[in-house]
Design an enzyme around this catalytic site. Structure first.
Site, PDB file in Angstrom:
ATOM      1  N   THR A  38       0.747  -1.295   0.354  1.00 46.31           N
ATOM      2  CA  THR A  38      -0.029   0.375  -0.173  1.00 46.31           C
ATOM      3  C   THR A  38       0.678   1.067  -0.144  1.00 46.31           C
ATOM      4  O   THR A  38       0.581   2.153  -1.015  1.00 46.31           O
ATOM      5  CB  THR A  38      -1.291  -0.070   1.291  1.00 46.31           C
ATOM      6  OG1 THR A  38      -1.565  -1.075   1.138  1.00 46.31           O
ATOM      7  CG2 THR A  38      -1.848   1.162   1.544  1.00 46.31           C
ATOM      8  N   SER A  84       1.251  -7.875  -1.006  1.00 43.03           N
ATOM      9  CA  SER A  84       2.901  -8.350  -0.619  1.00 43.03           C
ATOM     10  C   SER A  84       1.737 -10.210   0.037  1.00 43.03           C
ATOM     11  O   SER A  84       2.074 -10.999   0.292  1.00 43.03           O
ATOM     12  CB  SER A  84       3.031  -8.262   0.949  1.00 43.03           C
ATOM     13  OG  SER A  84       1.742  -8.535   2.060  1.00 43.03           O
ATOM     14  N   ASP A 118       0.191  -6.951   4.691  1.00 43.00           N
ATOM     15  CA  ASP A 118      -0.992  -8.595   4.895  1.00 43.00           C
ATOM     16  C   ASP A 118       0.920 -10.041   4.814  1.00 43.00           C
ATOM     17  O   ASP A 118       0.437 -10.370   6.378  1.00 43.00           O
ATOM     18  CB  ASP A 118      -0.908  -8.665   4.043  1.00 43.00           C
ATOM     19  CG  ASP A 118      -2.137  -8.156   3.196  1.00 43.00           C
ATOM     20  OD1 ASP A 118      -2.106  -7.095   4.090  1.00 43.00           O
ATOM     21  OD2 ASP A 118      -2.936  -8.284   2.538  1.00 43.00           O
ATOM     22  N   LYS A 190       0.166  -8.497  12.403  1.00 46.76           N
ATOM     23  CA  LYS A 190      -0.636  -7.709  11.872  1.00 46.76           C
ATOM     24  C   LYS A 190      -2.067  -8.015  12.647  1.00 46.76           C
ATOM     25  O   LYS A 190      -2.357  -9.975  12.926  1.00 46.76           O
ATOM     26  CB  LYS A 190      -1.142  -7.649  10.830  1.00 46.76           C
ATOM     27  CG  LYS A 190      -2.010  -7.241  10.203  1.00 46.76           C
ATOM     28  CD  LYS A 190      -1.855  -6.431   8.219  1.00 46.76           C
ATOM     29  CE  LYS A 190      -2.560  -5.573   8.127  1.00 46.76           C
ATOM     30  NZ  LYS A 190      -2.768  -5.464   6.596  1.00 46.76           N
TER      31      LYS A 190
HETATM   32  N1  GLU Z   1      -2.918  -6.800   0.727  1.00 45.53           N
HETATM   33  C1  GLU Z   1      -1.599  -5.803   1.006  1.00 45.53           C
HETATM   34  C2  GLU Z   1      -0.515  -5.912   0.802  1.00 45.53           C
HETATM   35  O1  GLU Z   1       0.056  -6.358   1.522  1.00 45.53           O
HETATM   36  C3  GLU Z   1      -1.970  -3.935   0.564  1.00 45.53           C
HETATM   37  C4  GLU Z   1      -1.480  -4.180   2.369  1.00 45.53           C
HETATM   38  C5  GLU Z   1      -0.835  -2.686   2.914  1.00 45.53           C
HETATM   39  O2  GLU Z   1       0.073  -2.945   1.961  1.00 45.53           O
HETATM   40  O3  GLU Z   1      -1.176  -2.641   4.101  1.00 45.53           O
HETATM   41  O4  GLU Z   1       0.782  -5.705   0.079  1.00 45.53           O
END
Ligand code: GLU
Length: 355
Positions: A38, A84, A118, A190
């Site tokens: 993100t 991720s 993630d 997390k």
């Molecule tokens: N699902 C995405 C990832 O883990 C976005 C979640 C994030 O980065 O906060 O890259």
């Protein structure tokens, strides 16, 4: 203007230039290795929840925080650009190899990895076991994309670079910096799907704080890490043994567990209920699989507390290993690394207590 006065001005300027360039030379060299997430994401609206992760390249992620150049000499590299949930062993090996190389060649005093949240805790723990140097390696990311109101990525990156550059970050293993807190790789998790305060370490709490780049530590990680690790990778390591995780629940169908055990996997982490408990039927399947050569680790689906040896389950009799306080997803990483070293079961069990 008289000559004496002019000379004084010239000397002052030379002195100023010298001290500015000396300060630049003295600044720590921090490599930012970008993997996506993100923090490299963007949405169409500043108030809508829809956005796409992993769209900006590393140059853009760094350029969004010009203040970084006040605290470190920054260089950037793109390792991959993914959300991720798509993180995999191949990228972990690439990251570990590059970080070890940067430190070996003296090209970096610290490393910051920008990463999706993630699986950030998994990458952090993998590197905690495979980076062979005591220099700081920090993972950071964001819960909101840069396009959102009150985006958290810029401050997280600034704080992560500050922690990577801090002299007292040395020899603390790999750390995660999110939302003004510093966490050790082993315990961090997390714990919230959307909140910027998404990370915590339920057993130990954060090991430090970082406030507008001011770093303070309140604890040391109590487990072994990085350069002390017995699990360093060989330069030719291109893959790791396959290890699966099965999540326990009331009424679990043991035939499904058996089918997974027979897929050719080398290890299995069973995230049991309570103190890592399998049902009677699943216990029978796991015992047989263990006898046939599958390495079985009992972990727990419960968020807090360790899985203890020979409690309700006779681990010694079945040849099972217990996860101690490692989560199932981190147990899988430790088991993959242990299996590629061909260690005997008691030695693997000891790794779970030590690392
Ligand atoms: N699902 C995405 C990832 O883990 C976005 C979640 C994030 O980065 O906060 O890259």
């Amino acid at each position: 203007m008289n000559k004496k006065f002019l000379n004084k001005i010239i000397i002052c300027h030379i002195f100023l230039l010298l001290s500015v360039s000396l300060a630049a030379v003295a600044m720590p060299k921090i490599s930012v290795l970008a993997t996506g997430g993100t923090i490299a994401g963007s949405g169409a609206s500043s108030t809508g929840s829809a956005y796409k992760a992993a769209v900006s390249p590393v140059e853009k992620v760094i350029a969004a925080v010009p203040e970084l150049s006040n605290i470190a000499k920054i260089s950037g590299e793109q390792i991959c650009n993914i959300s991720s949930q798509d993180m995999k062993v191949e990228y972990w090996l690439k990251l570990a190899a590059r970080i070890n190389q940067l430190f070996r060649l003296g090209l970096a005093d610290g490393v910051v990895i920008t990463h999706g949240t993630d699986t950030m805790e998994e990458t952090a723990y993998f590197l905690n076991l495979t980076v062979a140097y005591d220099k700081p390696v920090i993972l950071t990311g964001s819960m909101r994309p840069g396009s959102a109101l009150s985006a958290d990525g810029a401050m997280n990156l600034y704080n992560a670079v500050a922690v990577a550059a801090a002299p007292n970050s040395i020899n603390k293993g790999v750390m995660v910096v999110m939302n003004d807190r510093v966490y050790s790789a082993r315990g961090v998790k997390k714990c919230d799907t959307i909140n910027p305060a998404a990370f915590s370490d339920q057993e130990n709490g954060p090991i430090g704080r970082v406030n507008y780049g001011k770093v303070s530590f309140n604890a040391r990680p109590d487990k072994r890490h990085t350069y002390q690790s017995a699990l360093k990778l060989g330069i030719f390591t291109a893959s790791l043994p396959e290890v699966a995780i099965i999540y326990g629940y009331a009424g679990i169908n043991s035939e499904i567990v058996e089918a997974i055990c027979n897929t050719g996997i080398k290890g299995l982490v069973y995230a049991g209920v309570g103190n890592g408990n399998p049902s009677e039927e699943v216990l029978a399947v796991l015992a047989k699989a263990s006898e046939n050569g599958l390495t079985v680790v009992r972990a727990s689906r419960v968020p807090g507390g360790p899985v203890t040896l020979d409690a309700e389950v006779d681990d010694t009799k079945y040849g099972f290993i217990v996860s101690d306080s490692l989560t199932p997803q981190k147990s899988r990483i430790l088991l993959m690394l242990a299996l590629q070293k061909n260690l005997a079961k008691p030695a693997i069990q000891q790794l779970f207590f030590d690392y």
